[in-house]
Design a protein around this motif. Structure first.
Motif, PDB file in Angstrom:
ATOM      1  N   ASP A   1     -30.477  36.024   5.416  1.00 58.53           N
ATOM      2  CA  ASP A   1     -29.152  35.828   4.838  1.00 58.53           C
ATOM      3  C   ASP A   1     -28.294  37.069   5.076  1.00 58.53           C
ATOM      4  O   ASP A   1     -28.709  38.174   4.739  1.00 58.53           O
ATOM      5  CB  ASP A   1     -29.377  35.641   3.319  1.00 58.53           C
ATOM      6  N   GLU A   2     -27.121  36.906   5.656  1.00 58.25           N
ATOM      7  CA  GLU A   2     -26.277  38.087   5.915  1.00 58.25           C
ATOM      8  C   GLU A   2     -25.736  38.715   4.615  1.00 58.25           C
ATOM      9  O   GLU A   2     -25.350  39.874   4.586  1.00 58.25           O
ATOM     10  CB  GLU A   2     -25.124  37.749   6.874  1.00 58.25           C
ATOM     11  N   ASN A   3     -25.727  37.927   3.528  1.00 59.34           N
ATOM     12  CA  ASN A   3     -25.271  38.449   2.230  1.00 59.34           C
ATOM     13  C   ASN A   3     -26.424  38.835   1.319  1.00 59.34           C
ATOM     14  O   ASN A   3     -26.247  38.920   0.104  1.00 59.34           O
ATOM     15  CB  ASN A   3     -24.421  37.386   1.518  1.00 59.34           C
ATOM     16  N   SER A   4     -27.611  39.061   1.880  1.00 64.67           N
ATOM     17  CA  SER A   4     -28.807  39.242   1.049  1.00 64.67           C
ATOM     18  C   SER A   4     -28.681  40.390   0.039  1.00 64.67           C
ATOM     19  O   SER A   4     -29.158  40.276  -1.090  1.00 64.67           O
ATOM     20  CB  SER A   4     -30.046  39.442   1.918  1.00 64.67           C
ATOM     21  N   ASN A   5     -28.004  41.458   0.449  1.00 63.22           N
ATOM     22  CA  ASN A   5     -27.807  42.590  -0.442  1.00 63.22           C
ATOM     23  C   ASN A   5     -27.078  42.192  -1.727  1.00 63.22           C
ATOM     24  O   ASN A   5     -27.508  42.498  -2.836  1.00 63.22           O
ATOM     25  CB  ASN A   5     -26.948  43.611   0.313  1.00 63.22           C
TER      26      ASN A   5
END
Ligand SMILES: [Zn+2]
Length: 253
Positions: A108-112
């Motif tokens: 997921d590119e928004n995992s942070n």
């Protein structure tokens, strides 16, 4: 030599695997959804004992495997232990975890951001003193997480004619992604009538942090917060790529 890496991750669900092992689904800060094998984690004296339970956040050392990575070490960051002492805390935490299972993705590119939101809501629920505090934390989570996944509801202007809602009653339309003027007629869709104060409450919850106490944190009662939670729950179900299952089971307990 086998490749190793570290990440912070929160356990979402686990399955028994053989005599002593577990397969654990987690949401990690670096890679989004991951599934790992936790060897000997069912043994009471194993080094991973208690660390693979649902909701626990760990700093992990993982070893790359052929089909699944293997948990080599786990250091607890937060077990959120107060969640397990209260059925309402369990219910709302399970709901948040289920939301991540449904919307989260591998790599997921928004995992942070997603990891931080899950960590914050579990932390806030764990520390809550009242049921209203628990629900308000969950409402903040619902609004913030749906924003990350691209379905942020618009509450300030009508999603059909773009007029400002202001101090007027409005309707929440899932299909239109937020509020619409009360006079727009929708043929097939169920809508929720929204009082202007509820609109202001939702905007505040959307914008404020988990640990900042707003005017509405003091004002909201259980009835209003439950209505808003249920409405947002339906909206998230409407937007979700997968079906929510475990919540339906929990509701019958
Ligand atoms: Zn309008």
């Amino acid at each position: 030599m086998k490749q190793k890496y570290t990440t912070n991750a929160i356990n979402l669900k686990s399955y028994d695997f053989g005599e002593a092992d577990k397969i654990v689904m987690m949401y990690s800060k670096e890679k989004g959804l991951i599934k790992c094998i936790a060897k000997s984690s069912k043994k009471p004296n194993g080094k991973l004992c208690g660390r693979m339970d649902t909701f626990v956040a760990n700093n992990l050392l993982l070893t790359k495997g052929k089909s699944m990575d293997i948990v080599s070490q786990a250091e607890i960051l937060n077990s959120f232990f107060r969640i397990r002492q209260n059925t309402e805390k369990m219910f709302y935490s399970m709901y948040c975890v289920e939301t991540i299972k449904n919307f989260g993705e591998e790599n997921d590119e928004n995992s942070n951001t997603v990891y931080d939101l899950l960590y914050s809501v579990l932390s806030k629920i764990s520390d809550s003193k009242t049921i209203v505090e628990i629900i308000l934390a969950t409402i903040r989570f619902q609004l913030k997480i749906i924003n990350v996944f691209g379905y942020a509801p618009e509450f300030k202007t009508c999603n059909i004619c773009k007029e400002k809602i202001g101090n007027n009653y409005s309707k929440f339309s899932f299909e239109n992604g937020g509020l619409i003027c009360i006079n727009h007629i929708l043929k097939y869709e169920k809508t929720y009538k929204i009082h202007p104060k509820i609109k202001d409450f939702l905007i505040t919850m959307q914008q404020s942090d988990f640990y900042i106490e707003t005017y509405y944190d003091k004002l909201a009662d259980i009835k209003v917060s439950k209505i808003c939670f249920d409405m947002l729950k339906s909206y998230l179900e409407y937007c979700s790529p997968k079906k929510f299952n475990s919540i339906k089971v929990l509701e019958t307990i």
